[in-house]
Design a protein around this motif. Structure first.
Motif, PDB file in Angstrom:
ATOM      1  N   UNK A  21       0.830  -1.208   0.000  1.00 28.37           N
ATOM      2  CA  UNK A  21       0.000   0.000   0.000  1.00 28.37           C
ATOM      3  C   UNK A  21       0.859   1.252   0.000  1.00 28.37           C
ATOM      4  N   UNK A  22       1.889   1.281   0.852  1.00 32.39           N
ATOM      5  CA  UNK A  22       2.757   2.452   0.955  1.00 32.39           C
ATOM      6  C   UNK A  22       3.411   2.776  -0.381  1.00 32.39           C
ATOM      7  N   UNK A  23       4.085   1.799  -0.976  1.00 29.88           N
ATOM      8  CA  UNK A  23       4.805   2.050  -2.220  1.00 29.88           C
ATOM      9  C   UNK A  23       3.844   2.312  -3.384  1.00 29.88           C
ATOM     10  N   UNK A  24       2.718   1.647  -3.394  1.00 27.72           N
ATOM     11  CA  UNK A  24       1.741   1.846  -4.475  1.00 27.72           C
ATOM     12  C   UNK A  24       1.049   3.204  -4.339  1.00 27.72           C
ATOM     13  N   UNK A  31       1.489  -2.088  -9.102  1.00 25.82           N
ATOM     14  CA  UNK A  31       1.733  -3.435  -8.598  1.00 25.82           C
ATOM     15  C   UNK A  31       1.687  -4.390  -9.783  1.00 25.82           C
ATOM     16  N   UNK A  32       2.712  -5.219  -9.897  1.00 19.58           N
ATOM     17  CA  UNK A  32       2.804  -6.206 -10.963  1.00 19.58           C
ATOM     18  C   UNK A  32       2.359  -7.548 -10.389  1.00 19.58           C
ATOM     19  N   UNK A  33       1.384  -8.185 -11.017  1.00 26.57           N
ATOM     20  CA  UNK A  33       0.906  -9.483 -10.553  1.00 26.57           C
ATOM     21  C   UNK A  33       1.889 -10.558 -10.985  1.00 26.57           C
ATOM     22  N   UNK A  34       2.577 -11.137 -10.016  1.00 24.07           N
ATOM     23  CA  UNK A  34       3.578 -12.163 -10.311  1.00 24.07           C
ATOM     24  C   UNK A  34       3.155 -13.464  -9.640  1.00 24.07           C
ATOM     25  N   UNK A  35       2.425 -14.290 -10.340  1.00 24.80           N
ATOM     26  CA  UNK A  35       1.944 -15.554  -9.794  1.00 24.80           C
ATOM     27  C   UNK A  35       3.081 -16.531  -9.508  1.00 24.80           C
ATOM     28  N   UNK A  42       5.536  -7.403  -6.173  1.00 24.02           N
ATOM     29  CA  UNK A  42       6.433  -6.732  -7.124  1.00 24.02           C
ATOM     30  C   UNK A  42       5.780  -5.436  -7.593  1.00 24.02           C
ATOM     31  N   UNK A  43       6.560  -4.357  -7.561  1.00 25.52           N
ATOM     32  CA  UNK A  43       6.107  -3.040  -8.009  1.00 25.52           C
ATOM     33  C   UNK A  43       7.050  -2.531  -9.085  1.00 25.52           C
ATOM     34  N   UNK A  44       6.509  -1.768 -10.018  1.00 26.71           N
ATOM     35  CA  UNK A  44       7.322  -1.157 -11.071  1.00 26.71           C
ATOM     36  C   UNK A  44       7.737   0.234 -10.628  1.00 26.71           C
ATOM     37  N   UNK A  50      10.785  -3.162  -7.837  1.00 32.36           N
ATOM     38  CA  UNK A  50      11.056  -3.308  -6.418  1.00 32.36           C
ATOM     39  C   UNK A  50      10.209  -4.482  -5.959  1.00 32.36           C
ATOM     40  N   UNK A  51      10.871  -5.469  -5.381  1.00 24.55           N
ATOM     41  CA  UNK A  51      10.163  -6.634  -4.854  1.00 24.55           C
ATOM     42  C   UNK A  51      10.173  -6.548  -3.340  1.00 24.55           C
ATOM     43  N   UNK A  52       9.030  -6.855  -2.752  1.00 26.40           N
ATOM     44  CA  UNK A  52       8.883  -6.870  -1.306  1.00 26.40           C
ATOM     45  C   UNK A  52       8.746  -8.316  -0.866  1.00 26.40           C
ATOM     46  N   UNK A  53       9.467  -8.700   0.184  1.00 19.95           N
ATOM     47  CA  UNK A  53       9.375 -10.062   0.706  1.00 19.95           C
ATOM     48  C   UNK A  53       9.441 -10.022   2.229  1.00 19.95           C
ATOM     49  N   UNK A  54       8.914 -11.055   2.864  1.00 20.09           N
ATOM     50  CA  UNK A  54       9.030 -11.190   4.315  1.00 20.09           C
ATOM     51  C   UNK A  54      10.347 -11.875   4.650  1.00 20.09           C
TER      52      UNK A  54
END
Length: 129
Positions: A21-24, A31-35, A42-44, A50-54
């Motif tokens: 939410x913050x980055x978007x 937001x890029x849908x990466x199944x 993943x965000x452009x 930029x990929x976000x992971x836990x």
């Protein structure tokens, strides 16, 4: 070997949805849908991702993925005053700046803030760009 550019960076976050939410919303990154990558958002960002992971993601990751350890510079096209106004409208605190810096493409003005995980985010605007 000659490197051409950075393709993507991965930020380790505590809450994927909050960071998405913050980055978007604040930075208007699509937001890029990466199944193919469960547990990753993943965000452009321009021509990069930029990929976000836990931190506890069971995949190929850094030796010690740590929340809040990144220091990232994003380049914007808008004037600094407009950026400051935009951040204020989202209740995002600017912790430093505007300050003059020298970036990969020359002189720029930068402001600094923290994302929800306390990563240091620099927003830069190049002079004459």
């Amino acid at each position: 070997m000659k490197m051409r550019r950075i393709d993507h960076v991965v930020l380790t976050v505590s809450d994927l949805e909050q960071s998405r939410r913050f980055y978007h919303e604040v930075f208007d990154m699509p937001v890029i849908d990466q199944q193919t990558k469960p547990g990753v958002v993943t965000l452009r960002c321009g021509h990069q991702l930029i990929r976000l992971q836990k931190a506890d993601r069971d995949a190929l990751v850094a030796r010690k993925p740590t929340v809040g350890s990144a220091d990232l510079c994003l380049v914007a096209n808008d004037p600094i005053d407009a950026i400051l106004h935009h951040l204020k409208s989202y209740y995002v605190d600017v912790i430093a700046g505007p300050v003059d810096r020298l970036g990969a493409e020359g002189p720029m003005q930068s402001i600094y803030l923290h994302d929800p995980d306390q990563n240091l985010i620099e927003i830069a605007v190049y002079e004459n760009k």
